[in-house]
Design a protein around this motif. Sequence first.
Motif, PDB file in Angstrom:
ATOM      1  N   MET A 117       0.854  -1.180   0.000  1.00  0.00           N
ATOM      2  CA  MET A 117       0.000   0.000   0.000  1.00  0.00           C
ATOM      3  C   MET A 117       0.896   1.237   0.000  1.00  0.00           C
ATOM      4  SD  MET A 117      -2.977   1.220   2.653  1.00  0.00           S
ATOM      5  CE  MET A 117      -4.158   0.038   2.082  1.00  0.00           C
ATOM      6  N   ASP A 118       0.551   2.209  -0.810  1.00  0.00           N
ATOM      7  CA  ASP A 118       1.314   3.442  -0.920  1.00  0.00           C
ATOM      8  C   ASP A 118       1.022   4.326   0.284  1.00  0.00           C
ATOM      9  OD1 ASP A 118       2.520   5.834  -1.586  1.00  0.00           O
ATOM     10  OD2 ASP A 118       1.801   5.834  -3.642  1.00  0.00           O
ATOM     11  N   THR A 119       2.019   4.569   1.118  1.00  0.00           N
ATOM     12  CA  THR A 119       1.813   5.346   2.342  1.00  0.00           C
ATOM     13  C   THR A 119       1.682   6.839   2.066  1.00  0.00           C
ATOM     14  OG1 THR A 119       4.197   5.435   2.694  1.00  0.00           O
ATOM     15  CG2 THR A 119       2.974   3.675   3.806  1.00  0.00           C
ATOM     16  N   ASP A 120       1.913   7.266   0.821  1.00  0.00           N
ATOM     17  CA  ASP A 120       1.759   8.676   0.473  1.00  0.00           C
ATOM     18  C   ASP A 120       0.320   9.038   0.115  1.00  0.00           C
ATOM     19  OD1 ASP A 120       4.451   9.138   0.891  1.00  0.00           O
ATOM     20  OD2 ASP A 120       4.974   8.755  -1.213  1.00  0.00           O
ATOM     21  N   LEU A 121      -0.545   8.033  -0.004  1.00  0.00           N
ATOM     22  CA  LEU A 121      -1.938   8.291  -0.350  1.00  0.00           C
ATOM     23  C   LEU A 121      -2.705   8.774   0.877  1.00  0.00           C
ATOM     24  CD1 LEU A 121      -2.677   5.188  -2.585  1.00  0.00           C
ATOM     25  CD2 LEU A 121      -2.250   7.524  -3.331  1.00  0.00           C
ATOM     26  N   PRO A 122      -3.728   9.605   0.665  1.00  0.00           N
ATOM     27  CA  PRO A 122      -4.543  10.053   1.799  1.00  0.00           C
ATOM     28  C   PRO A 122      -5.219   8.857   2.486  1.00  0.00           C
ATOM     29  CG  PRO A 122      -5.086  11.279  -0.194  1.00  0.00           C
ATOM     30  CD  PRO A 122      -4.182  10.165  -0.602  1.00  0.00           C
TER      31      PRO A 122
END
Length: 77
Positions: free
Chosen positions: A1-6
């Motif tokens: 999972m991309d941790t930069d996503l809201p």
Amino acid sequence: MDTDLPIVTVRLWRADAVVLFDGLMSTDLDAVPITHPAQKQALTDLLSRLEQDAGIAGATTEEIAAAQEEVAKDMGC
């Protein structure tokens, strides 16, 4: 999972989380009707989060039954 996503936080009763987790665990996600592959991925992500964050992966049969009864009360059952 991309941790930069809201991130969105959803608050659920524990009983709802247990029922959702149990339902998703017993559902063949390949058989769920979807209109876009992202829907299946979102359900898989939800299952993962419930398992990891809610600490309900080890719920017993009795806990699941009690949670189902509690949630069903909101339906007038």
